[in-house]
Scaffold this motif. Structure first.
Motif, PDB file in Angstrom:
ATOM      1  N   ALA A   1     -17.274  -4.106   3.326  1.00  0.00           N
ATOM      2  CA  ALA A   1     -16.277  -3.052   3.124  1.00  0.00           C
ATOM      3  C   ALA A   1     -14.993  -3.481   3.822  1.00  0.00           C
ATOM      4  O   ALA A   1     -15.045  -4.135   4.877  1.00  0.00           O
ATOM      5  CB  ALA A   1     -16.764  -1.722   3.693  1.00  0.00           C
ATOM      6  N   PRO A   2     -13.839  -3.158   3.252  1.00  0.00           N
ATOM      7  CA  PRO A   2     -12.573  -3.617   3.838  1.00  0.00           C
ATOM      8  C   PRO A   2     -12.320  -3.008   5.210  1.00  0.00           C
ATOM      9  O   PRO A   2     -12.574  -1.827   5.431  1.00  0.00           O
ATOM     10  CB  PRO A   2     -11.527  -3.157   2.823  1.00  0.00           C
ATOM     11  CG  PRO A   2     -12.166  -2.005   2.112  1.00  0.00           C
ATOM     12  CD  PRO A   2     -13.629  -2.337   2.052  1.00  0.00           C
ATOM     13  N   ILE A   3     -11.828  -3.835   6.110  1.00  0.00           N
ATOM     14  CA  ILE A   3     -11.423  -3.354   7.430  1.00  0.00           C
ATOM     15  C   ILE A   3      -9.963  -2.920   7.357  1.00  0.00           C
ATOM     16  O   ILE A   3      -9.107  -3.642   6.868  1.00  0.00           O
ATOM     17  CB  ILE A   3     -11.585  -4.448   8.497  1.00  0.00           C
ATOM     18  CG1 ILE A   3     -13.060  -4.797   8.688  1.00  0.00           C
ATOM     19  CG2 ILE A   3     -10.999  -3.991   9.820  1.00  0.00           C
ATOM     20  CD1 ILE A   3     -13.302  -5.902   9.692  1.00  0.00           C
ATOM     21  N   GLY A   4      -9.699  -1.722   7.848  1.00  0.00           N
ATOM     22  CA  GLY A   4      -8.332  -1.226   7.907  1.00  0.00           C
ATOM     23  C   GLY A   4      -7.903  -1.050   9.347  1.00  0.00           C
ATOM     24  O   GLY A   4      -8.481  -1.631  10.268  1.00  0.00           O
ATOM     25  N   GLY A   5      -6.901  -0.229   9.548  1.00  0.00           N
ATOM     26  CA  GLY A   5      -6.444   0.049  10.900  1.00  0.00           C
ATOM     27  C   GLY A   5      -4.970  -0.236  11.097  1.00  0.00           C
ATOM     28  O   GLY A   5      -4.218  -0.378  10.122  1.00  0.00           O
ATOM     29  N   HIS A   6      -4.573  -0.334  12.351  1.00  0.00           N
ATOM     30  CA  HIS A   6      -3.160  -0.505  12.688  1.00  0.00           C
ATOM     31  C   HIS A   6      -2.959  -1.516  13.798  1.00  0.00           C
ATOM     32  O   HIS A   6      -3.810  -1.667  14.684  1.00  0.00           O
ATOM     33  CB  HIS A   6      -2.563   0.835  13.116  1.00  0.00           C
ATOM     34  CG  HIS A   6      -2.520   1.853  12.020  1.00  0.00           C
ATOM     35  ND1 HIS A   6      -3.616   2.637  11.688  1.00  0.00           N
ATOM     36  CD2 HIS A   6      -1.539   2.202  11.151  1.00  0.00           C
ATOM     37  CE1 HIS A   6      -3.291   3.422  10.680  1.00  0.00           C
ATOM     38  NE2 HIS A   6      -2.054   3.178  10.333  1.00  0.00           N
ATOM     39  N   ASN A   7      -1.828  -2.204  13.721  1.00  0.00           N
ATOM     40  CA  ASN A   7      -1.401  -3.127  14.760  1.00  0.00           C
ATOM     41  C   ASN A   7      -0.129  -2.612  15.420  1.00  0.00           C
ATOM     42  O   ASN A   7       0.625  -1.842  14.815  1.00  0.00           O
ATOM     43  CB  ASN A   7      -1.071  -4.504  14.158  1.00  0.00           C
ATOM     44  CG  ASN A   7      -2.247  -5.142  13.453  1.00  0.00           C
ATOM     45  OD1 ASN A   7      -3.373  -5.042  13.909  1.00  0.00           O
ATOM     46  ND2 ASN A   7      -1.976  -5.798  12.335  1.00  0.00           N
TER      47      ASN A   7
ATOM     48  N   GLY B   1     -17.976  -5.166   7.950  1.00  0.00           N
ATOM     49  CA  GLY B   1     -16.517  -5.194   7.943  1.00  0.00           C
ATOM     50  C   GLY B   1     -15.975  -6.518   7.455  1.00  0.00           C
ATOM     51  O   GLY B   1     -16.406  -7.579   7.905  1.00  0.00           O
ATOM     52  N   LYS B   2     -15.051  -6.480   6.529  1.00  0.00           N
ATOM     53  CA  LYS B   2     -14.497  -7.705   5.932  1.00  0.00           C
ATOM     54  C   LYS B   2     -12.972  -7.668   5.986  1.00  0.00           C
ATOM     55  O   LYS B   2     -12.350  -6.704   5.540  1.00  0.00           O
ATOM     56  CB  LYS B   2     -14.963  -7.838   4.483  1.00  0.00           C
ATOM     57  CG  LYS B   2     -14.528  -9.140   3.810  1.00  0.00           C
ATOM     58  CD  LYS B   2     -15.132  -9.252   2.433  1.00  0.00           C
ATOM     59  CE  LYS B   2     -14.643 -10.497   1.687  1.00  0.00           C
ATOM     60  NZ  LYS B   2     -15.021 -11.749   2.383  1.00  0.00           N
ATOM     61  N   ALA B   3     -12.373  -8.725   6.532  1.00  0.00           N
ATOM     62  CA  ALA B   3     -10.910  -8.808   6.609  1.00  0.00           C
ATOM     63  C   ALA B   3     -10.322  -8.954   5.215  1.00  0.00           C
ATOM     64  O   ALA B   3     -10.899  -9.598   4.333  1.00  0.00           O
ATOM     65  CB  ALA B   3     -10.501  -9.993   7.478  1.00  0.00           C
ATOM     66  N   ARG B   4      -9.165  -8.365   5.023  1.00  0.00           N
ATOM     67  CA  ARG B   4      -8.481  -8.482   3.735  1.00  0.00           C
ATOM     68  C   ARG B   4      -7.902  -9.883   3.568  1.00  0.00           C
ATOM     69  O   ARG B   4      -7.757 -10.641   4.522  1.00  0.00           O
ATOM     70  CB  ARG B   4      -7.347  -7.456   3.648  1.00  0.00           C
ATOM     71  CG  ARG B   4      -7.783  -6.043   3.918  1.00  0.00           C
ATOM     72  CD  ARG B   4      -6.641  -5.075   3.691  1.00  0.00           C
ATOM     73  NE  ARG B   4      -6.795  -3.882   4.489  1.00  0.00           N
ATOM     74  CZ  ARG B   4      -6.022  -2.804   4.357  1.00  0.00           C
ATOM     75  NH1 ARG B   4      -5.053  -2.786   3.486  1.00  0.00           N
ATOM     76  NH2 ARG B   4      -6.225  -1.739   5.124  1.00  0.00           N
ATOM     77  N   GLY B   5      -7.529 -10.208   2.334  1.00  0.00           N
ATOM     78  CA  GLY B   5      -6.912 -11.499   2.063  1.00  0.00           C
ATOM     79  C   GLY B   5      -5.642 -11.684   2.864  1.00  0.00           C
ATOM     80  O   GLY B   5      -4.946 -10.717   3.195  1.00  0.00           O
TER      81      GLY B   5
END
Length: 424
Positions: free
Chosen positions: A303-309, A375-379
């Motif tokens: 599943a895509p990992i989201g969030g904020h930096n 969790g999977k990082a986006r491209g």
């Protein structure tokens, strides 16, 4: 991609007007003895989250007398365009809370300063590797992860127990079986599908593919693996016990209402909704909510990992960048993130922030496991976050039966080709 934040017209005006990029009005910008004043544009919830961030600013300023922080809350759904406009005219804030999908594009545009080796990324080995990867562009890191999220299968334990199950399904075929039993033995539907592009990604990951291959410069949204993935998604809608596809403007709210009131047993959702879910009639007993990794396909789960930096503006002078780096390091430290988690119910990005107290929060220990397992990082392509729109548009047509799976994904690929001209 998930939470619009209300704000007054005054706040919106301040978001554009109040900056700290080393102008004459900023103490310390010309070697004066006063403190350096930096500006932070925060995109968190203005009502529930912002007050806790303001308290942390006060804590930071007490420990760092030579730095002052001007706080501005900017509505999340406006922040991307506002920052790009401000950065293009050399008037952006020193620090910006950015969705992970914005970072690479802004780094490519040279709006952000690299943070490697600075106070902003101390003890980076403590940060979840996939989150660091999402903050990088061409080998350099342009964001310090402050909160994260992903998608989980959320399930009503009571409803599944009535249907004869005490565990969550691990594959989509198992989910069909559970949904059929729930519908037959209770008054609820088994599963509610969200058509949004972000929520369709686990189907692609389950077949070992993605929208694009960023490293190989290939468009893969219409590959045989992708076709199989969306065929699986479409097949769910035909399964007994799965709710009818909702394509209305309020489909997200309808899904949430159905789940929190016990009208549907399972949904795929992110941790940003945990607080609201626990307020629902079906989950007044928090133990009734189950969280598990999203079901997988023939090639595994994901599943895509989201969030904020937190990122630092490249247009600020050296003094402001140094102060901004120190502030970012404080705000994203394990100790601070643990405080943020306890106050705002957001998932930390550092392992050290998952203290016993944080893990005791309802759902948090399970979500940490979900992130680790699926969790999977986006491209890494700077345009990646803009790919969801065409994907969702065409997959929705497929799910509605307006076009075939291959045709719908071919149309998405054609749209990508216009954007990604160097991709095959």
């Amino acid at each position: 991609m998930r939470r619009g934040i209300a704000a007054t017209a005054l706040t919106a005006t301040l978001a554009l007007a109040v900056t700290a990029c080393g102008g004459d009005s900023d103490s310390g910008s010309k070697g004066t003895s006063g403190p350096v004043t930096i500006t932070w544009w925060d995109t968190s919830n203005a009502t529930n989250e912002a007050p806790n961030y303001k308290a942390l600013i006060s804590e930071f300023e007490k420990a760092n007398k030579d730095i002052k922080v001007t706080y501005v809350n900017v509505p999340f759904d406006q922040a991307q365009n506002k920052f790009q406009t401000a950065a293009g005219s050399k008037g952006a804030p020193d620090v910006i809370r950015a969705d992970v999908g914005w970072t690479a594009n802004w780094a490519k545009s040279q709006f952000l300063a690299p943070l490697d080796g600075t106070d902003a990324l101390k003890n980076s080995e403590d940060i979840t590797p996939a989150l660091l990867k999402q903050a990088q562009y061409e080998g350099k890191t342009y964001g310090a992860p402050i909160v994260t999220d992903s998608l989980a299968l959320m399930w009503n334990k009571e409803l599944l127990k009535k249907a004869g199950f005490d565990k969550a399904p691990t594959t989509w075929d198992e989910l069909k079986k559970v949904s059929k039993a729930v519908a037959a033995k209770t008054d609820a539907d088994g599963f509610w599908m969200n058509k949004a592009g972000y929520y369709q990604m686990p189907f692609l990951y389950g077949e070992g593919t993605d929208l694009i291959d960023s490293e190989g410069k290939k468009i893969t949204v219409n590959s045989p693996e992708a076709v199989k993935a969306i065929e699986t998604s479409k097949s769910l809608l035909k399964a007994p016990g799965v709710a009818k596809l909702d394509v209305s403007a309020d489909s997200y709210a309808h899904m949430q209402d159905a789940f929190t009131t016990g009208k549907v047993a399972m949904i795929v959702q992110g941790p940003w909704e945990l607080t609201n879910i626990y307020k629902g009639a079906a989950f007044k007993d928090a133990a009734n909510l189950g969280l598990a990794t999203v079901p997988g396909g023939s090639a595994g789960k994901g599943a895509p990992i989201g969030g904020h930096n937190l990122s630092v503006y490249a247009g600020s002078d050296a003094a402001h960048q140094k102060a901004a780096q120190k502030f970012v390091g404080f705000m994203t430290s394990g100790e601070t993130q643990a405080k943020i988690a306890l106050k705002n119910s957001t998932l930390p990005t550092r392992t050290s922030a998952y203290t016993a107290e944080v893990k005791a929060l309802p759902g948090f220990a399970d979500m940490q496991t979900v992130l680790a397992e699926g969790g999977k990082a986006r491209g890494s392509d700077p345009s990646y976050s803009s790919l969801y729109t065409d994907f969702e548009t065409n997959v929705t047509k497929v799910l509605q039966g307006k076009v075939g799976v291959q045709k719908g994904l071919d149309d998405a690929a054609a749209a990508y080709k216009k954007l990604l001209k160097d991709y095959s």
